[in-house]
Structure formats: C-alpha cells, structure tokens
Design a protein around this motif. Structure first.
Motif, PDB file in Angstrom:
ATOM      1  N   ALA A  26       0.825  -1.208   0.000  1.00  0.00           N
ATOM      2  CA  ALA A  26       0.000   0.000   0.000  1.00  0.00           C
ATOM      3  C   ALA A  26       0.861   1.260   0.000  1.00  0.00           C
ATOM      4  CB  ALA A  26      -0.945  -0.009   1.204  1.00  0.00           C
ATOM      5  N   GLN A  27       1.903   1.255   0.803  1.00  0.00           N
ATOM      6  CA  GLN A  27       2.792   2.418   0.825  1.00  0.00           C
ATOM      7  C   GLN A  27       3.506   2.596  -0.508  1.00  0.00           C
ATOM      8  OE1 GLN A  27       5.270   1.743   4.240  1.00  0.00           O
ATOM      9  NE2 GLN A  27       3.704   2.459   5.672  1.00  0.00           N
ATOM     10  N   ALA A  28       3.952   1.502  -1.099  1.00  0.00           N
ATOM     11  CA  ALA A  28       4.643   1.597  -2.388  1.00  0.00           C
ATOM     12  C   ALA A  28       3.695   2.040  -3.500  1.00  0.00           C
ATOM     13  CB  ALA A  28       5.270   0.247  -2.744  1.00  0.00           C
ATOM     14  N   SER A  29       2.420   1.670  -3.395  1.00  0.00           N
ATOM     15  CA  SER A  29       1.457   2.037  -4.441  1.00  0.00           C
ATOM     16  C   SER A  29       0.994   3.485  -4.339  1.00  0.00           C
ATOM     17  CB  SER A  29       0.247   1.098  -4.422  1.00  0.00           C
ATOM     18  OG  SER A  29      -0.529   1.312  -3.255  1.00  0.00           O
ATOM     19  N   SER A  30       1.400   4.190  -3.303  1.00  0.00           N
ATOM     20  CA  SER A  30       0.994   5.595  -3.183  1.00  0.00           C
ATOM     21  C   SER A  30       1.516   6.420  -4.357  1.00  0.00           C
ATOM     22  CB  SER A  30       1.469   6.189  -1.854  1.00  0.00           C
ATOM     23  OG  SER A  30       2.881   6.310  -1.834  1.00  0.00           O
ATOM     24  N   LYS A  31       2.584   5.952  -4.978  1.00  0.00           N
ATOM     25  CA  LYS A  31       3.097   6.649  -6.166  1.00  0.00           C
ATOM     26  C   LYS A  31       2.107   6.578  -7.327  1.00  0.00           C
ATOM     27  CE  LYS A  31       7.949   5.969  -5.009  1.00  0.00           C
ATOM     28  NZ  LYS A  31       7.960   5.134  -3.831  1.00  0.00           N
ATOM     29  N   ARG A  32       1.218   5.618  -7.310  1.00  0.00           N
ATOM     30  CA  ARG A  32       0.176   5.512  -8.328  1.00  0.00           C
ATOM     31  C   ARG A  32      -1.085   6.255  -7.861  1.00  0.00           C
ATOM     32  NH1 ARG A  32       2.294   5.930 -11.803  1.00  0.00           N
ATOM     33  NH2 ARG A  32       0.629   5.289 -13.170  1.00  0.00           N
ATOM     34  N   TRP A  33      -1.308   6.271  -6.563  1.00  0.00           N
ATOM     35  CA  TRP A  33      -2.522   6.878  -6.021  1.00  0.00           C
ATOM     36  C   TRP A  33      -2.479   8.395  -6.117  1.00  0.00           C
ATOM     37  CZ3 TRP A  33      -3.816  10.051  -1.865  1.00  0.00           C
ATOM     38  CH2 TRP A  33      -5.166  10.081  -1.533  1.00  0.00           C
ATOM     39  N   PHE A  34      -1.367   9.001  -5.743  1.00  0.00           N
ATOM     40  CA  PHE A  34      -1.284  10.458  -5.731  1.00  0.00           C
ATOM     41  C   PHE A  34      -1.548  11.094  -7.095  1.00  0.00           C
ATOM     42  CE2 PHE A  34       1.026   9.944  -1.637  1.00  0.00           C
ATOM     43  CZ  PHE A  34       0.174  10.719  -0.871  1.00  0.00           C
ATOM     44  N   PRO A  35      -1.024  10.569  -8.206  1.00  0.00           N
ATOM     45  CA  PRO A  35      -1.326  11.184  -9.509  1.00  0.00           C
ATOM     46  C   PRO A  35      -2.667  10.715 -10.101  1.00  0.00           C
ATOM     47  CG  PRO A  35       0.255   9.440  -9.834  1.00  0.00           C
ATOM     48  CD  PRO A  35       0.042   9.563  -8.343  1.00  0.00           C
ATOM     49  N   HIS A  36      -3.456  10.007  -9.284  1.00  0.00           N
ATOM     50  CA  HIS A  36      -4.792   9.543  -9.688  1.00  0.00           C
ATOM     51  C   HIS A  36      -4.734   8.516 -10.814  1.00  0.00           C
ATOM     52  CE1 HIS A  36      -7.005  13.055  -7.655  1.00  0.00           C
ATOM     53  NE2 HIS A  36      -5.772  12.999  -7.223  1.00  0.00           N
ATOM     54  N   ALA A  37      -3.683   7.693 -10.839  1.00  0.00           N
ATOM     55  CA  ALA A  37      -3.539   6.671 -11.882  1.00  0.00           C
ATOM     56  C   ALA A  37      -4.648   5.630 -11.809  1.00  0.00           C
ATOM     57  CB  ALA A  37      -2.175   5.996 -11.771  1.00  0.00           C
ATOM     58  N   TRP A  38      -5.249   5.470 -10.637  1.00  0.00           N
ATOM     59  CA  TRP A  38      -6.290   4.457 -10.490  1.00  0.00           C
ATOM     60  C   TRP A  38      -7.668   5.084 -10.267  1.00  0.00           C
ATOM     61  CZ3 TRP A  38      -3.154   1.176  -6.466  1.00  0.00           C
ATOM     62  CH2 TRP A  38      -2.069   0.586  -7.118  1.00  0.00           C
ATOM     63  N   VAL A  39      -7.829   6.345 -10.628  1.00  0.00           N
ATOM     64  CA  VAL A  39      -9.104   7.023 -10.429  1.00  0.00           C
ATOM     65  C   VAL A  39     -10.194   6.340 -11.262  1.00  0.00           C
ATOM     66  CG1 VAL A  39      -8.861   8.783 -12.247  1.00  0.00           C
ATOM     67  CG2 VAL A  39     -10.168   9.302 -10.187  1.00  0.00           C
ATOM     68  N   ASP A  40     -11.387   6.273 -10.717  1.00  0.00           N
ATOM     69  CA  ASP A  40     -12.573   5.698 -11.364  1.00  0.00           C
ATOM     70  C   ASP A  40     -12.486   4.198 -11.605  1.00  0.00           C
ATOM     71  OD1 ASP A  40     -13.826   8.167 -11.370  1.00  0.00           O
ATOM     72  OD2 ASP A  40     -13.098   8.675 -13.368  1.00  0.00           O
ATOM     73  N   LYS A  41     -11.598   3.516 -10.929  1.00  0.00           N
ATOM     74  CA  LYS A  41     -11.551   2.059 -11.011  1.00  0.00           C
ATOM     75  C   LYS A  41     -12.474   1.474  -9.950  1.00  0.00           C
ATOM     76  CE  LYS A  41      -6.828   1.515 -12.622  1.00  0.00           C
ATOM     77  NZ  LYS A  41      -7.142   1.109 -13.960  1.00  0.00           N
ATOM     78  N   LEU A  42     -13.039   0.335 -10.269  1.00  0.00           N
ATOM     79  CA  LEU A  42     -13.730  -0.418  -9.232  1.00  0.00           C
ATOM     80  C   LEU A  42     -12.672  -1.051  -8.347  1.00  0.00           C
ATOM     81  CD1 LEU A  42     -16.449  -2.287 -11.299  1.00  0.00           C
ATOM     82  CD2 LEU A  42     -16.742  -0.307  -9.842  1.00  0.00           C
ATOM     83  N   ALA A  43     -12.949  -1.125  -7.074  1.00  0.00           N
ATOM     84  CA  ALA A  43     -12.003  -1.752  -6.155  1.00  0.00           C
ATOM     85  C   ALA A  43     -12.768  -2.577  -5.138  1.00  0.00           C
ATOM     86  CB  ALA A  43     -11.168  -0.692  -5.451  1.00  0.00           C
ATOM     87  N   ALA A  44     -12.142  -3.651  -4.721  1.00  0.00           N
ATOM     88  CA  ALA A  44     -12.690  -4.504  -3.669  1.00  0.00           C
ATOM     89  C   ALA A  44     -11.518  -4.992  -2.837  1.00  0.00           C
ATOM     90  CB  ALA A  44     -13.454  -5.677  -4.276  1.00  0.00           C
ATOM     91  N   GLY A  45     -11.817  -5.457  -1.657  1.00  0.00           N
ATOM     92  CA  GLY A  45     -10.759  -5.959  -0.805  1.00  0.00           C
ATOM     93  C   GLY A  45     -11.269  -7.030   0.129  1.00  0.00           C
ATOM     94  N   PHE A  46     -10.341  -7.843   0.590  1.00  0.00           N
ATOM     95  CA  PHE A  46     -10.685  -8.894   1.543  1.00  0.00           C
ATOM     96  C   PHE A  46      -9.464  -9.222   2.390  1.00  0.00           C
ATOM     97  CE2 PHE A  46      -8.925 -11.030  -2.091  1.00  0.00           C
ATOM     98  CZ  PHE A  46      -8.122 -12.014  -1.550  1.00  0.00           C
ATOM     99  N   THR A  47      -9.727  -9.817   3.528  1.00  0.00           N
ATOM    100  CA  THR A  47      -8.657 -10.390   4.345  1.00  0.00           C
ATOM    101  C   THR A  47      -9.042 -11.826   4.664  1.00  0.00           C
ATOM    102  OG1 THR A  47      -9.594  -9.744   6.477  1.00  0.00           O
ATOM    103  CG2 THR A  47      -8.104  -8.176   5.407  1.00  0.00           C
TER     104      THR A  47
END
Length: 93
Positions: A26-47
């Motif tokens: 998650a911390q490493a992916s912040s480089k994709r999150w900040f420039p909105h590279a994943w904006v408007d994507k569907l997302a789901a999560g589980f543990t």
C-alpha cells in the motif's frame, strides 16, 4: 494495474489488520494513487484470518470455502467492471 478496470486487494489478517507485506504494498502504491492513476476504477478488498485456514501454512492450506468466497468476489467485480466498461463506451460514443 493502471490498465485494469478493477482491482481486488487481499491480505492475510495479522493482529487485527492487514499483514505487513500488504501495508508495504500500500505504501509503495501511493506513487500511483497520488497522480490519480487508479481514479474511477472499481475496487474490492478482503482479508483472510486464521479461523479456517491455518495461520502458519502456505496458500495450499487455504480452506475451500475461503477459495469459493474469493472466486465469487472476483466474478461479481468482473461483472460490474464489464457494466462500467460498457457504460463508458456508450458515454464516449
């Protein structure tokens, strides 16, 4: 992941939260999150906690019901992604 219509995040549960490996991702992916590279994507999560799957075993030991639940989640997200993709194509036309 930038080109994907949807992203599903999963992690083992460790001490009531996601694993350290997931937090590092998650911390490493912040480089994709900040420039909105994943904006408007569907997302789901589980543990996956150690209630049914042994906590000290590898992926082969994940309980069959947990695998079935994950497969169901993937199918639902894929259906919704197809609907979103069709809607975007319609709006663009």
């Amino acid at each position: 992941m930038d080109a994907a219509d949807a992203i599903i995040f999963g992690s083992a549960t460790y001490m009531g939260t996601a694993s350290a490996a997931f937090h590092a991702f998650a911390q490493a992916s912040s480089k994709r999150w900040f420039p909105h590279a994943w904006v408007d994507k569907l997302a789901a999560g589980f543990t996956n906690a150690g209630a049914q799957s042994p906590t000290d075993a590898g992926p082969d030991a994940v309980h069959r019901s947990d695998i079935a639940t994950a497969e169901h989640l993937v199918a639902r997200v894929a259906r919704q992604a197809a609907i979103f993709r069709a809607g975007r194509a319609t709006l663009a036309a």
